[in-house]
Every structure is written in C-alpha cells, then in structure tokens.
Motif scaffolding. Structure first.
Motif, PDB file in Angstrom:
ATOM      1  N   SER A  81       2.842   9.729   3.181  1.00  0.00           N
ATOM      2  CA  SER A  81       2.050  10.520   4.122  1.00  0.00           C
ATOM      3  C   SER A  81       2.024   9.748   5.432  1.00  0.00           C
ATOM      4  O   SER A  81       1.139   8.916   5.660  1.00  0.00           O
ATOM      5  N   LYS A 128       1.538   8.279  -4.307  1.00  0.00           N
ATOM      6  CA  LYS A 128       1.324   8.654  -2.909  1.00  0.00           C
ATOM      7  C   LYS A 128       0.918   7.424  -2.104  1.00  0.00           C
ATOM      8  O   LYS A 128       0.055   6.664  -2.522  1.00  0.00           O
ATOM      9  N   GLY A 159      -0.008   6.089   1.961  1.00  0.00           N
ATOM     10  CA  GLY A 159      -0.386   6.522   3.297  1.00  0.00           C
ATOM     11  C   GLY A 159      -1.044   5.404   4.077  1.00  0.00           C
ATOM     12  O   GLY A 159      -1.001   4.241   3.686  1.00  0.00           O
ATOM     13  N   THR A 188      -0.771  16.793   1.496  1.00  0.00           N
ATOM     14  CA  THR A 188      -0.834  15.579   0.676  1.00  0.00           C
ATOM     15  C   THR A 188      -1.622  15.836  -0.605  1.00  0.00           C
ATOM     16  O   THR A 188      -1.210  15.424  -1.692  1.00  0.00           O
ATOM     17  N   ASN A 198      -4.499   9.063  -1.329  1.00  0.00           N
ATOM     18  CA  ASN A 198      -3.334   8.268  -1.697  1.00  0.00           C
ATOM     19  C   ASN A 198      -3.655   7.248  -2.771  1.00  0.00           C
ATOM     20  O   ASN A 198      -4.789   6.794  -2.900  1.00  0.00           O
TER      21      ASN A 198
END
Length: 172
Positions: free
Chosen positions: A112, A133, A135, A125, A144
């Motif tokens: 992200s 994830k 970010g 997201t 995240n």
C-alpha cells in the motif's frame, strides 16, 4: 468537491468500522506475486519503484499495479489500472472491474504505497485478499500486517527496509 469530502468521510467511517473485526492470518508462504496500490497524486515514480522490486529478485510479470488519481481525464489512457473518487460509490463499494479483480486477487504481498489516508485507497487495502500487507506507518495500523516508518518520496529506503524484514520473516 464538497460531495467528494462527504463521500470520503462516509467511506472512512465504514472502513474503520469494518477494521474493528479484522482477523490477521499467519501465512508462511514465500513472496512471488505482488500487488501495489499507488497514490499517483503524490508519487509519480512507479517505474523506479518497480525497478527496485525487480532488483531484489521479483519478476516484473508478477507485479500488478492499481493507481489512484484524484481526477482522471476522459482522454487519458494507461497501461495499468487507474481509479479515482468517481469509481467509489456512496456505500463504499467499487463497480469498476479492474478494481474488483485487483481486490479479489490472492497476492502474496500487497504494498500500500501511500502515506496519506484517502478513503478509496484504504478501502482497496481493506478489501484486498492479499496474504501479507505492507504499508506506511502514517496510515491506520489495522490495515497492514507490517508498517515502515518513512515517507513516500523515499522509495529506495522503503524497498530496502521491506526486503530486509521479509528476509528476517522468511518470506523470500
């Protein structure tokens, strides 16, 4: 303009409510397929970012990009998926097939790449089915699995830190 602010507020409220019951899955698979969400309003060096990923051993054909722009002109054409506030509905959904395909893809890693919270970006997201994830630390911590504390202009530092910790986590 005013309606975009209201839509932004409403969508953020919906996303933040859905984040209260997020379950993080622990995945031990290695990183092969990467999805990147970029805010092109502030960051235009997506090719340099991709080159940094390729230099770290990721194949270019395994990288998929979804870019956000505040406004997209009708005549503009892109070789990657682009979306804007117009693609966001009032009930926090997207009807554009490129966005739904991106969010339904099972990426090994979702980057992200935005450090300013905008409703369409945090919604993508949140909706993503990515296993891991990553970010920026300036964005909501619940979005995240892993956050890097830098700004978007320092893409080399971001990728350097990302791969350092991916190696530590045995994701490579």
């Amino acid at each position: 303009m005013f309606l975009d602010k209201i839509k932004d507020f409403w969508t953020k409220k919906i996303v933040k409510k859905s984040l209260s019951n997020v379950k993080h899955n622990e995945s031990v698979s290695s990183i092969k397929k990467i999805g990147i969400i970029i805010d092109e309003t502030y960051f235009n060096e997506k090719d340099l970012l991709i080159n940094q990923l390729v230099l770290n051993g990721i194949y270019k054909e395994n990288i998929e990009i979804l870019a956000f722009r505040n406004r997209v002109k009708k005549n503009e054409s892109f070789n990657y998926a682009v979306f804007s506030y117009k693609d966001l509905s009032w009930n926090a959904t997207f009807e554009k097939t490129e966005i739904t395909d991106f969010t339904n893809s099972n990426f090994d890693l979702l980057i992200s790449y935005y450090d300013v919270e905008k409703a369409p970006l945090i919604l993508v997201t949140n909706l993503s089915k990515a296993n891991f994830k990553v970010g920026f630390a300036s964005v909501d911590k619940r979005l995240n699995h892993f956050m890097i504390d830098t700004n978007a202009e320092n893409y080399k530092v971001f990728i350097e830190e990302l791969f350092k910790y991916l190696k530590i986590l045995n994701k490579l």
